[in-house]
Design an enzyme around this catalytic site. Sequence first.
Site, PDB file in Angstrom:
ATOM      1  N   GLN A   1       0.816  -1.215   0.000  1.00 11.97           N
ATOM      2  CA  GLN A   1       0.000   0.000   0.000  1.00 11.97           C
ATOM      3  C   GLN A   1       0.854   1.271   0.000  1.00 11.97           C
ATOM      4  OE1 GLN A   1      -3.325  -0.362  -0.445  1.00 11.97           O
ATOM      5  NE2 GLN A   1      -2.726  -2.509  -0.575  1.00 11.97           N
ATOM      6  N   CYS A   2       2.156   1.133   0.141  1.00  8.03           N
ATOM      7  CA  CYS A   2       3.080   2.261   0.270  1.00  8.03           C
ATOM      8  C   CYS A   2       3.795   2.508  -1.058  1.00  8.03           C
ATOM      9  CB  CYS A   2       4.101   1.957   1.366  1.00  8.03           C
ATOM     10  SG  CYS A   2       5.451   3.150   1.478  1.00  8.03           S
TER      11      CYS A   2
END
Length: 140
Positions: free
Chosen positions: A10-11
């Site tokens: 998600q980063c």
Amino acid sequence: MTVTIYHNPQCGTSRNTLALIRNAGIEPRVVEYLVAPPDRATLTSLFARAGMSVRDALREKGTPYAELGLGDPALTDDQLIDAMLAHPILINRPFVETPLGVRLCRPSELVIDILPSPQQGPFAKEDGEVVIDEKGQRVR
């Protein structure tokens, strides 16, 4: 030759770092540390080999850092690691481990310095920032 990335898909920084590793022709061991957190010994080793204090490896943004009172300077490294083990989102990311060393890759292009293989082509981050030009040279 083993390269390991402690990754959060998600980063954006973590995704860019993973892409730079693959751009060097390396398929790393990907540890999604939010799903399978490293143990205490692994965390301690990663931080030490990266030359970082436990506090420096602690992530504040988007975490329960404030709610848990982790800004208290009286907290010990063991207490901070306990918090990271209970809430892996507190572990800063991405850490990359290669035969050439360990690094917290923020920004993502820091990974280039510890990769055992050169970049194999141009590379731009998700936001369009060019990191490796068409000649295979790092853009600074």
